[in-house]
Design a protein around this motif. Sequence first.
Motif, PDB file in Angstrom:
ATOM      1  N   SER A  21       1.907 -74.402-102.678  1.00  0.00           N
ATOM      2  CA  SER A  21       2.786 -75.524-102.339  1.00  0.00           C
ATOM      3  C   SER A  21       3.495 -75.900-103.580  1.00  0.00           C
ATOM      4  O   SER A  21       4.903 -75.909-103.469  1.00  0.00           O
ATOM      5  CB  SER A  21       1.995 -76.876-101.802  1.00  0.00           C
ATOM      6  N   GLU A  22       3.038 -75.822-104.494  1.00  0.00           N
ATOM      7  CA  GLU A  22       3.768 -76.321-105.981  1.00  0.00           C
ATOM      8  C   GLU A  22       4.750 -74.961-106.274  1.00  0.00           C
ATOM      9  O   GLU A  22       5.802 -75.239-106.650  1.00  0.00           O
ATOM     10  CB  GLU A  22       2.813 -76.323-107.117  1.00  0.00           C
ATOM     11  N   GLU A  23       4.308 -73.781-105.781  1.00  0.00           N
ATOM     12  CA  GLU A  23       5.168 -72.814-106.014  1.00  0.00           C
ATOM     13  C   GLU A  23       6.432 -72.780-105.470  1.00  0.00           C
ATOM     14  O   GLU A  23       7.503 -72.374-105.714  1.00  0.00           O
ATOM     15  CB  GLU A  23       4.278 -71.415-105.895  1.00  0.00           C
ATOM     16  N   ILE A  24       5.986 -73.022-104.011  1.00  0.00           N
ATOM     17  CA  ILE A  24       7.249 -73.018-103.198  1.00  0.00           C
ATOM     18  C   ILE A  24       8.054 -74.174-103.656  1.00  0.00           C
ATOM     19  O   ILE A  24       9.300 -74.160-103.470  1.00  0.00           O
ATOM     20  CB  ILE A  24       6.574 -73.168-101.610  1.00  0.00           C
ATOM     21  N   THR A  25       7.568 -75.376-103.679  1.00  0.00           N
ATOM     22  CA  THR A  25       8.435 -76.573-103.908  1.00  0.00           C
ATOM     23  C   THR A  25       9.267 -76.342-105.157  1.00  0.00           C
ATOM     24  O   THR A  25      10.388 -76.582-105.086  1.00  0.00           O
ATOM     25  CB  THR A  25       7.668 -77.915-103.826  1.00  0.00           C
ATOM     26  N   ILE A  26       8.880 -75.926-106.104  1.00  0.00           N
ATOM     27  CA  ILE A  26       9.511 -76.057-107.394  1.00  0.00           C
ATOM     28  C   ILE A  26      10.668 -75.031-107.198  1.00  0.00           C
ATOM     29  O   ILE A  26      11.740 -75.124-107.706  1.00  0.00           O
ATOM     30  CB  ILE A  26       8.472 -75.603-108.589  1.00  0.00           C
ATOM     31  N   ASN A  27      10.368 -73.557-106.824  1.00  0.00           N
ATOM     32  CA  ASN A  27      11.193 -72.692-106.414  1.00  0.00           C
ATOM     33  C   ASN A  27      12.536 -73.196-105.576  1.00  0.00           C
ATOM     34  O   ASN A  27      13.792 -72.965-105.876  1.00  0.00           O
ATOM     35  CB  ASN A  27      10.763 -71.335-106.163  1.00  0.00           C
ATOM     36  N   LEU A  28      12.107 -73.956-104.559  1.00  0.00           N
ATOM     37  CA  LEU A  28      13.106 -74.477-103.750  1.00  0.00           C
ATOM     38  C   LEU A  28      13.827 -75.687-104.232  1.00  0.00           C
ATOM     39  O   LEU A  28      15.111 -75.904-103.939  1.00  0.00           O
ATOM     40  CB  LEU A  28      12.553 -74.606-102.305  1.00  0.00           C
ATOM     41  N   LEU A  29      13.058 -76.403-105.127  1.00  0.00           N
ATOM     42  CA  LEU A  29      13.753 -77.386-105.621  1.00  0.00           C
ATOM     43  C   LEU A  29      14.960 -76.832-106.734  1.00  0.00           C
ATOM     44  O   LEU A  29      16.049 -77.449-106.805  1.00  0.00           O
ATOM     45  CB  LEU A  29      12.919 -78.244-106.702  1.00  0.00           C
ATOM     46  N   VAL A  30      14.759 -75.654-107.445  1.00  0.00           N
ATOM     47  CA  VAL A  30      15.794 -74.888-108.143  1.00  0.00           C
ATOM     48  C   VAL A  30      17.043 -74.786-107.241  1.00  0.00           C
ATOM     49  O   VAL A  30      18.288 -75.012-107.386  1.00  0.00           O
ATOM     50  CB  VAL A  30      15.394 -73.832-108.783  1.00  0.00           C
ATOM     51  N   VAL A  31      16.744 -73.895-105.971  1.00  0.00           N
ATOM     52  CA  VAL A  31      17.576 -73.687-104.879  1.00  0.00           C
ATOM     53  C   VAL A  31      18.429 -75.119-104.525  1.00  0.00           C
ATOM     54  O   VAL A  31      19.803 -74.893-104.462  1.00  0.00           O
ATOM     55  CB  VAL A  31      17.092 -72.900-103.804  1.00  0.00           C
ATOM     56  N   LEU A  32      17.693 -75.958-104.139  1.00  0.00           N
ATOM     57  CA  LEU A  32      18.456 -77.171-103.653  1.00  0.00           C
ATOM     58  C   LEU A  32      19.418 -77.840-104.665  1.00  0.00           C
ATOM     59  O   LEU A  32      20.326 -78.247-104.517  1.00  0.00           O
ATOM     60  CB  LEU A  32      17.196 -78.275-103.378  1.00  0.00           C
TER      61      LEU A  32
END
Length: 187
Positions: free
Chosen positions: A40-51
Amino acid sequence: MKIVKWFEDWVVIASFMVIVLVTFVNVVSRFTFQASLAFSEEITINLLVVLTMMGAVVGIRLGAHLGFSYLVENAKPAIRRSLIIIGAALMIVFLAVLLFWGSEMMIHQMVRGRATPSLGIPQWLFTLSIPLAGLLGIIRTLQAARVSLHEDTSAEAVAERMAQEAAPVIDEAELKTHTTDRQGGRK
């Protein structure tokens, strides 16, 4: 440019939706099963960069970034033009740095085969948002500067534009439907 606009909007929407969904499932999992989802942390942090990167591009397109609009709108025409050009040039330099160094970082990640720790997703897929945002940001900055150089900045014109942006858009088909409903009493 409609496809680019659609792409920008949906990358932001999809990133946010996945972040919310993964975070919600992780919270429920933690409280229900006393176990956290490892990825979960891996996905949210990476997608937060994209966002963040694509959200910045959308912000440029909509003119939603903070700025000294009072100074620009109330400056004399020659000074106003200079301020717009200087501001756009500084933004383009920053976005070009993102484009250049982001591309270099993405290429290094591709060559080295770097992947996310838990899921093994190629890291360059997330890093791609940095040079892409740089490129799209440069395009949107040029568009915004061109529009700013040619628009009327009088108080009346600014108030009228703001009122138009706040007003709901009703197309002719919707207008005809409402007219038919009132005349015929149908719904």
